[in-house]
Design a protein around this motif. Structure first.
Motif, PDB file in Angstrom:
ATOM      1  N   GLN A 493      -3.621  11.002   8.285  1.00 39.38           N
ATOM      2  CA  GLN A 493      -4.277  10.492   7.095  1.00 39.38           C
ATOM      3  C   GLN A 493      -3.290   9.641   6.308  1.00 39.38           C
ATOM      4  N   PHE A 510      -7.538   8.119   3.294  1.00 37.19           N
ATOM      5  CA  PHE A 510      -8.048   7.360   4.432  1.00 37.19           C
ATOM      6  C   PHE A 510      -7.685   8.127   5.712  1.00 37.19           C
ATOM      7  N   GLY A 512      -9.302   9.426   9.904  1.00 36.13           N
ATOM      8  CA  GLY A 512     -10.134   9.023  11.039  1.00 36.13           C
ATOM      9  C   GLY A 512      -9.352   8.381  12.166  1.00 36.13           C
ATOM     10  N   TRP A 530      -8.911  -4.598   1.847  1.00 36.59           N
ATOM     11  CA  TRP A 530      -8.857  -3.757   3.038  1.00 36.59           C
ATOM     12  C   TRP A 530      -7.475  -3.119   3.159  1.00 36.59           C
ATOM     13  N   TRP A 543     -10.013   0.199   6.781  1.00 39.90           N
ATOM     14  CA  TRP A 543     -10.803   0.928   5.786  1.00 39.90           C
ATOM     15  C   TRP A 543     -11.090   0.007   4.592  1.00 39.90           C
ATOM     16  N   GLU A 544     -12.170   0.285   3.935  1.00 43.29           N
ATOM     17  CA  GLU A 544     -12.456  -0.396   2.679  1.00 43.29           C
ATOM     18  C   GLU A 544     -11.726   0.326   1.553  1.00 43.29           C
ATOM     19  N   THR A 547     -14.173   2.359  -1.139  1.00 49.35           N
ATOM     20  CA  THR A 547     -14.948   3.521  -0.680  1.00 49.35           C
ATOM     21  C   THR A 547     -14.140   4.446   0.217  1.00 49.35           C
ATOM     22  N   GLY A 548     -13.102   3.968   0.883  1.00 50.49           N
ATOM     23  CA  GLY A 548     -12.326   4.797   1.805  1.00 50.49           C
ATOM     24  C   GLY A 548     -12.992   5.001   3.150  1.00 50.49           C
ATOM     25  N   ARG A 549     -14.031   4.229   3.454  1.00 53.20           N
ATOM     26  CA  ARG A 549     -14.743   4.366   4.718  1.00 53.20           C
ATOM     27  C   ARG A 549     -14.145   3.424   5.771  1.00 53.20           C
ATOM     28  N   ILE A 550     -14.233   3.864   6.999  1.00 52.73           N
ATOM     29  CA  ILE A 550     -13.783   3.022   8.110  1.00 52.73           C
ATOM     30  C   ILE A 550     -14.823   1.939   8.354  1.00 52.73           C
ATOM     31  N   LYS A 551     -14.388   0.675   8.310  1.00 51.03           N
ATOM     32  CA  LYS A 551     -15.274  -0.441   8.543  1.00 51.03           C
ATOM     33  C   LYS A 551     -15.172  -0.997   9.957  1.00 51.03           C
TER      34      LYS A 551
END
Length: 587
Positions: A493, A510, A512, A530, A543-544, A547-551
């Motif tokens: 992480q 972040f 994944g 990013w 990641w964004e 939001t912390g999401r994987i793009k």
């Protein structure tokens, strides 16, 4: 033909055979019966003559596959003839009398090592030996037959010395001497006693007593061992190779000048454009023979790329013009660990596992200075301030951060609060402080030029990483706000810390990707939208930031992506370096 089965030629004039009743002939008159028997007799004789005589006078059997009868009788002599064909060259009839194989006489014999040794010594000393051949025509003794008869055909181990000879030898042996006498006549000699007749003659004694004449020859020169040729890249033997045709263009400019004609966007401010995630590989640089360990873009413009590799070489690459290798720097004897540019890019520092830190001229390829304290440097960083470009920091394997002054070449400061090797150094808070990571699982923030962590100096220690995992890479600070820096933790992480109070931002996490065991570099896009990182499976994960999401998860290499760099003036170009030895440009 069935009429003659019971007929006999001896019964022409006699009574009929009783078997004639079986054919219904008993009721016929005698004259008709005699007529019929005469016809049958002639027919039988003709058949026998035709069977035993060959009208064509054939001497061999000729048949077809469709024939069902044999019309020729072959004689016994013809049937017993040998098989016709070519002569067998390997047959026994072609060999000589003393041959049992085509190449000669072959025998299979086995002999112990002791027996072979005895026969060998017997032949060498006494002149004869037993013939190991089993051929009855071969001689039983090889060598001197007279010697063999004299010794009774015995081997060297069985021959006994005559008693007379033994006694003569014993008489020649001098007495052992008296144990009480140490030196002089009758002194004890024991088993070292000499034999009569072995004393040196007077001539020999005189020759031994005479002093050796002084030789007029020149004294021999002392042997000087040949020194090994120093390896390329050793201290004092640094070099570089320029790979282009000409160092200057038609206007007299070198590769240090940014190619504004091919890339006019280099004149803009970095981060002024909106960035997107790359998708396709548009160029691959192949020149390193082993894994790439570090990548650095040229300051401000980013038109040059500097790479350090485990093959001990440092290479400078062109990005915008032709995409080729401009210069190779040979200055380390072991793998290169880190490189860093100065603010203007005209100089850069490199460090390697050969315990050396070296300052290079980017344009000429000359090694300007060398620094070393006997420890392995893991990271080197110039001070970002323009007035402190003569100062750099180095994180060492002995848990210390060393501050060098390049003008004097001396160590001006040491920071020694870490309990493990120092991995990264990142300047924050307008370069008044710097943050370091270590294998002791802590992130420490330091006031520049204040080494101690006493109450009077605000040296701070950040919280430990979750799960007590080590942090080996730092990213940032984030260029858009300068308020955060990212830390790559080995528990898979990325954690975010504030540059003000050095506290962790709990809402920024972040995960994944898989980086356990690898110090993969963390990167931010020029506009701060990013955050990216390589992983141990050869991917680059995006990641964004909000939001912390994987793009996106980009499959980039076959091995771990250890380093990557966003180009500062591009909207979606990223350079990746991997342990597979390749450097790729993505768009």
């Amino acid at each position: 033909m069935s009429l003659v089965q019971g007929y006999s030629s001896d019964e022409d004039d006699g009574p009929l055979s009783p078997t004639t009743d079986a054919f219904g002939l008993s009721s016929l008159p005698a004259s008709k019966k005699r007529y019929l028997f005469n016809i049958a007799d002639r027919t039988r004789q003709a058949a026998n003559k035709q069977f035993f005589q060959d009208p064509l006078q054939q001497s061999s059997l000729i048949t077809r596959p469709t024939d069902t009868q044999m019309n020729v009788n072959i004689s016994y002599d013809d049937m017993m003839l040998p098989v016709q064909g070519p002569e067998n060259p390997f047959g026994d009839r072609n060999r000589f009398m003393n041959q049992n194989a085509l190449a000669g006489h072959v025998e299979e014999q086995a002999m112990t090592e002791h027996a072979f040794r005895q026969q060998h010594l017997t032949h060498a000393i006494l002149g004869y030996s037993a013939n190991p051949s089993v051929d009855p025509n071969a001689p039983a003794i090889l060598g001197s037959l007279d010697k063999a008869q004299e010794h009774g055909f015995q081997t060297i181990g069985s021959v006994k010395v005559p008693k007379n000879t033994k006694n003569e030898l014993k008489r020649k042996r001098k007495a052992k001497g008296d144990l009480e006498i140490v030196d002089g006549e009758g002194a004890y000699e024991g088993p070292w006693a000499t034999w009569q007749g072995d004393e040196p003659t007077a001539e020999v004694e005189e020759a031994m007593d005479e002093p050796e004449p002084e030789s007029e020859e020149e004294p021999e020169q002392e042997f000087q061992p040949r020194k090994a040729k120093p390896k390329r890249g050793a201290p004092g033997l640094e070099s570089s190779v320029f790979h282009g045709k000409s160092m200057h263009d038609y206007q007299g400019r070198t590769y240090m000048h940014p190619p504004l004609s091919e890339a006019p966007q280099l004149q803009h401010e970095p981060g002024s454009q909106e960035c997107f995630i790359p998708k396709v590989c548009i160029h691959t640089w192949t020149g390193h023979t082993q894994g790439v360990s570090v990548l650095r873009t040229f300051p401000n413009t980013g038109h040059l790329l500097l790479s350090g590799s485990m093959d001990t070489k440092i290479k400078l690459w062109d990005i915008y013009t032709h995409g080729n290798c401009l210069r190779t720097f040979h200055g380390h004897m072991k793998a290169v660990k880190d490189v860093t540019f100065s603010n203007d890019g005209r100089r850069f520092l490199s460090c390697g596992y050969d315990r050396q830190m070296k300052l290079w001229d980017t344009e000429t390829g000359q090694c300007i200075k060398r620094f070393s304290n006997g420890k392995i440097p893991y990271v080197v960083r110039f001070h970002p301030d323009e007035d402190k470009q003569n100062i750099f920091l180095a994180g060492m394997s002995d848990k210390k951060i060393i501050q060098y002054d390049m003008n004097s070449g001396e160590i001006t400061q040491e920071y020694d609060q870490h309990l493990g090797p120092v991995n990264t150094i990142t300047f924050v808070d307008e370069n008044r402080r710097f943050v370091t990571t270590s294998d002791d699982k802590t992130i420490r923030a330091w006031d520049f030029d204040i080494p101690s962590s006493s109450s009077t100096s605000p040296s701070r220690t950040c919280t430990r990483c979750p799960l007590s995992h080590c942090t080996r890479a730092l990213g940032g600070p984030l260029t858009s706000t300068e308020k955060y820096f990212a830390a790559q933790s080995l528990d898979n992480q990325i954690l975010v810390y504030s540059t003000d109070n050095f506290r962790q931002a709990r809402n920024k996490r972040f995960a994944g990707h898989s980086v356990a065991g690898y110090a993969c570099q963390v990167g931010f896009s020029p506009d701060g939208k990013w955050i990216s990182s390589g992983d141990g499976e050869g991917n680059v994960v995006f990641w964004e930031w909000k939001t912390g999401r994987i793009k996106s998860r980009l499959r980039a290499h076959n091995k771990v992506v250890i380093a990557h760099e966003w180009l500062p003036h591009e909207t979606s170009k990223v350079v990746t370096g991997s342990w597979d030895g390749l450097i790729k440009l993505w768009d």
